[in-house]
Design a protein around this motif. Structure first.
Motif, PDB file in Angstrom:
ATOM      1  N   ARG A  60      63.973  48.221-100.239  1.00  0.00           N
ATOM      2  CA  ARG A  60      63.484  49.581 -99.995  1.00  0.00           C
ATOM      3  C   ARG A  60      62.225  49.585 -99.126  1.00  0.00           C
ATOM      4  NH1 ARG A  60      66.628  52.465-103.383  1.00  0.00           N
ATOM      5  NH2 ARG A  60      65.523  54.439-103.515  1.00  0.00           N
ATOM      6  N   ASP A  61      61.321  48.644 -99.353  1.00  0.00           N
ATOM      7  CA  ASP A  61      60.097  48.577 -98.546  1.00  0.00           C
ATOM      8  C   ASP A  61      60.417  48.291 -97.084  1.00  0.00           C
ATOM      9  OD1 ASP A  61      58.495  49.078-100.751  1.00  0.00           O
ATOM     10  OD2 ASP A  61      58.183  46.949-101.182  1.00  0.00           O
ATOM     11  N   ARG A  62      61.399  47.436 -96.867  1.00  0.00           N
ATOM     12  CA  ARG A  62      61.811  47.088 -95.506  1.00  0.00           C
ATOM     13  C   ARG A  62      62.439  48.292 -94.799  1.00  0.00           C
ATOM     14  NH1 ARG A  62      60.351  44.045 -91.476  1.00  0.00           N
ATOM     15  NH2 ARG A  62      62.049  42.991 -90.465  1.00  0.00           N
ATOM     16  N   VAL A  63      63.217  49.084 -95.544  1.00  0.00           N
ATOM     17  CA  VAL A  63      63.807  50.298 -94.982  1.00  0.00           C
ATOM     18  C   VAL A  63      62.702  51.260 -94.544  1.00  0.00           C
ATOM     19  CG1 VAL A  63      65.209  52.343 -95.474  1.00  0.00           C
ATOM     20  CG2 VAL A  63      65.985  50.089 -96.225  1.00  0.00           C
ATOM     21  N   VAL A  64      61.685  51.426 -95.368  1.00  0.00           N
ATOM     22  CA  VAL A  64      60.560  52.301 -95.021  1.00  0.00           C
ATOM     23  C   VAL A  64      59.857  51.786 -93.764  1.00  0.00           C
ATOM     24  CG1 VAL A  64      58.279  53.094 -95.785  1.00  0.00           C
ATOM     25  CG2 VAL A  64      60.211  53.162 -97.358  1.00  0.00           C
ATOM     26  N   GLU A  65      59.703  50.476 -93.655  1.00  0.00           N
ATOM     27  CA  GLU A  65      59.005  49.876 -92.519  1.00  0.00           C
ATOM     28  C   GLU A  65      59.792  49.976 -91.212  1.00  0.00           C
ATOM     29  OE1 GLU A  65      56.841  45.604 -91.505  1.00  0.00           O
ATOM     30  OE2 GLU A  65      58.422  45.670 -93.025  1.00  0.00           O
ATOM     31  N   CYS A  66      61.115  49.829 -91.270  1.00  0.00           N
ATOM     32  CA  CYS A  66      61.938  49.723 -90.057  1.00  0.00           C
ATOM     33  C   CYS A  66      62.634  51.020 -89.651  1.00  0.00           C
ATOM     34  CB  CYS A  66      62.997  48.634 -90.243  1.00  0.00           C
ATOM     35  SG  CYS A  66      62.304  46.995 -90.498  1.00  0.00           S
ATOM     36  N   THR A  67      62.460  52.078 -90.430  1.00  0.00           N
ATOM     37  CA  THR A  67      63.083  53.363 -90.117  1.00  0.00           C
ATOM     38  C   THR A  67      62.059  54.473 -90.233  1.00  0.00           C
ATOM     39  OG1 THR A  67      63.765  53.833 -92.394  1.00  0.00           O
ATOM     40  CG2 THR A  67      65.315  52.573 -91.027  1.00  0.00           C
ATOM     41  N   THR A  68      62.408  55.646 -89.725  1.00  0.00           N
ATOM     42  CA  THR A  68      61.502  56.794 -89.806  1.00  0.00           C
ATOM     43  C   THR A  68      62.289  58.070 -90.101  1.00  0.00           C
ATOM     44  OG1 THR A  68      59.872  58.131 -88.610  1.00  0.00           O
ATOM     45  CG2 THR A  68      61.632  57.160 -87.291  1.00  0.00           C
ATOM     46  N   PRO A  69      61.702  58.981 -90.890  1.00  0.00           N
ATOM     47  CA  PRO A  69      62.336  60.279 -91.099  1.00  0.00           C
ATOM     48  C   PRO A  69      61.984  61.263 -89.984  1.00  0.00           C
ATOM     49  CG  PRO A  69      60.398  60.121 -92.468  1.00  0.00           C
ATOM     50  CD  PRO A  69      60.547  58.787 -91.761  1.00  0.00           C
ATOM     51  N   SER A  70      61.136  60.837 -89.062  1.00  0.00           N
ATOM     52  CA  SER A  70      60.643  61.719 -88.013  1.00  0.00           C
ATOM     53  C   SER A  70      61.391  61.477 -86.701  1.00  0.00           C
ATOM     54  CB  SER A  70      59.137  61.485 -87.817  1.00  0.00           C
ATOM     55  OG  SER A  70      58.629  62.357 -86.850  1.00  0.00           O
ATOM     56  N   TYR A  71      62.442  62.259 -86.502  1.00  0.00           N
ATOM     57  CA  TYR A  71      63.241  62.159 -85.280  1.00  0.00           C
ATOM     58  C   TYR A  71      63.746  63.537 -84.902  1.00  0.00           C
ATOM     59  CZ  TYR A  71      67.261  62.374 -88.437  1.00  0.00           C
ATOM     60  OH  TYR A  71      68.164  62.765 -89.388  1.00  0.00           O
ATOM     61  N   SER A  72      64.195  63.667 -83.655  1.00  0.00           N
ATOM     62  CA  SER A  72      64.711  64.954 -83.162  1.00  0.00           C
ATOM     63  C   SER A  72      66.126  64.788 -82.653  1.00  0.00           C
ATOM     64  CB  SER A  72      63.847  65.470 -82.012  1.00  0.00           C
ATOM     65  OG  SER A  72      62.533  65.672 -82.427  1.00  0.00           O
ATOM     66  N   GLY A  73      66.982  65.719 -82.990  1.00  0.00           N
ATOM     67  CA  GLY A  73      68.341  65.762 -82.474  1.00  0.00           C
ATOM     68  C   GLY A  73      69.211  64.637 -82.966  1.00  0.00           C
ATOM     69  N   VAL A  74      70.513  64.877 -82.937  1.00  0.00           N
ATOM     70  CA  VAL A  74      71.482  63.863 -83.344  1.00  0.00           C
ATOM     71  C   VAL A  74      72.675  63.930 -82.403  1.00  0.00           C
ATOM     72  CG1 VAL A  74      73.080  63.126 -85.163  1.00  0.00           C
ATOM     73  CG2 VAL A  74      70.817  63.934 -85.772  1.00  0.00           C
ATOM     74  N   CYS A  75      73.153  62.761 -82.002  1.00  0.00           N
ATOM     75  CA  CYS A  75      74.376  62.654 -81.207  1.00  0.00           C
ATOM     76  C   CYS A  75      75.345  61.775 -81.993  1.00  0.00           C
ATOM     77  CB  CYS A  75      74.079  62.021 -79.850  1.00  0.00           C
ATOM     78  SG  CYS A  75      75.533  61.816 -78.801  1.00  0.00           S
ATOM     79  N   SER A  76      76.529  62.311 -82.292  1.00  0.00           N
ATOM     80  CA  SER A  76      77.546  61.529 -82.985  1.00  0.00           C
ATOM     81  C   SER A  76      78.442  60.869 -81.947  1.00  0.00           C
ATOM     82  CB  SER A  76      78.380  62.422 -83.904  1.00  0.00           C
ATOM     83  OG  SER A  76      77.560  62.940 -84.921  1.00  0.00           O
ATOM     84  N   VAL A  77      78.586  59.561 -82.047  1.00  0.00           N
ATOM     85  CA  VAL A  77      79.347  58.795 -81.066  1.00  0.00           C
ATOM     86  C   VAL A  77      80.541  58.160 -81.759  1.00  0.00           C
ATOM     87  CG1 VAL A  77      79.246  56.900 -79.424  1.00  0.00           C
ATOM     88  CG2 VAL A  77      77.239  58.330 -79.761  1.00  0.00           C
ATOM     89  N   ILE A  78      81.744  58.477 -81.275  1.00  0.00           N
ATOM     90  CA  ILE A  78      82.959  57.909 -81.848  1.00  0.00           C
ATOM     91  C   ILE A  78      83.393  56.680 -81.073  1.00  0.00           C
ATOM     92  CG2 ILE A  78      85.416  58.336 -82.279  1.00  0.00           C
ATOM     93  CD1 ILE A  78      84.644  61.258 -82.844  1.00  0.00           C
ATOM     94  N   ASP A  79      83.365  56.760 -79.753  1.00  0.00           N
ATOM     95  CA  ASP A  79      83.799  55.637 -78.912  1.00  0.00           C
ATOM     96  C   ASP A  79      82.716  55.367 -77.870  1.00  0.00           C
ATOM     97  OD1 ASP A  79      85.093  53.714 -77.440  1.00  0.00           O
ATOM     98  OD2 ASP A  79      86.908  54.894 -77.084  1.00  0.00           O
ATOM     99  N   PRO A  80      81.719  54.544 -78.215  1.00  0.00           N
ATOM    100  CA  PRO A  80      80.576  54.328 -77.328  1.00  0.00           C
ATOM    101  C   PRO A  80      80.939  53.828 -75.925  1.00  0.00           C
ATOM    102  CG  PRO A  80      80.187  53.330 -79.459  1.00  0.00           C
ATOM    103  CD  PRO A  80      81.608  53.775 -79.443  1.00  0.00           C
ATOM    104  N   LYS A  81      81.981  53.026 -75.815  1.00  0.00           N
ATOM    105  CA  LYS A  81      82.340  52.464 -74.509  1.00  0.00           C
ATOM    106  C   LYS A  81      82.958  53.504 -73.577  1.00  0.00           C
ATOM    107  CE  LYS A  81      82.668  47.819 -76.138  1.00  0.00           C
ATOM    108  NZ  LYS A  81      83.376  47.002 -77.046  1.00  0.00           N
ATOM    109  N   ALA A  82      83.593  54.543 -74.139  1.00  0.00           N
ATOM    110  CA  ALA A  82      84.257  55.554 -73.325  1.00  0.00           C
ATOM    111  C   ALA A  82      83.425  56.828 -73.163  1.00  0.00           C
ATOM    112  CB  ALA A  82      85.612  55.909 -73.938  1.00  0.00           C
ATOM    113  N   SER A  83      82.365  56.974 -73.913  1.00  0.00           N
ATOM    114  CA  SER A  83      81.578  58.204 -73.915  1.00  0.00           C
ATOM    115  C   SER A  83      80.500  58.189 -72.842  1.00  0.00           C
ATOM    116  CB  SER A  83      80.934  58.382 -75.291  1.00  0.00           C
ATOM    117  OG  SER A  83      79.945  59.382 -75.259  1.00  0.00           O
TER     118      SER A  83
END
Length: 123
Positions: A60-83
């Motif tokens: 849990r401590d590592r998750v807090v260190e390596c991630t953030t709840p502070s972000y803007s916008g979301v893009c959902s990607v189904i096929d990264p190579k074709a998108s």
């Protein structure tokens, strides 16, 4: 994990997909390196699907260190190579999933050093 599979390339593209966040209301976080968005608990359970070197599983401590709840916008990607959107956002080599468009937080120095060391090792 999605249980519905479609024929052809869609099924193969989703085989390695990151689990989408269970909820977007709150408790989601974005990885500082790749911007993958998951709930806190999903990061604890499986870590980051793109950045395994962060070793967040069951830490849990590592998750807090390596991630953030502070972000803007979301893009959902189904096929990264074709998108084209995935390519434009530089997500083309990452697993299918939901990604933050922008991180609104400073990367901690220790995490920035890990990312830099990882990039140097890949050269």
């Amino acid at each position: 994990r999605c249980t519905t599979r479609r024929a052809g390339t869609m099924a193969s593209a989703l085989d390695n997909a990151a689990d989408p966040p269970r909820e977007f209301v709150k408790h989601t976080r974005a990885c500082f390196r790749c911007k993958l968005v998951k709930t806190f608990e999903q990061f604890v359970e499986r870590g980051c699907d793109n950045c395994e070197f962060f070793q967040m599983n069951d830490d849990r401590d590592r998750v807090v260190e390596c991630t953030t709840p502070s972000y803007s916008g979301v893009c959902s990607v189904i096929d990264p190579k074709a998108s084209w959107a995935a390519k434009w956002l530089r997500l083309g080599k990452l697993v299918p999933g939901c990604y933050a468009l922008e991180i609104n937080d400073d990367v901690p120095e220790s995490v920035a050093q890990e990312i830099e060391e990882r990039m140097d090792a890949g050269r």
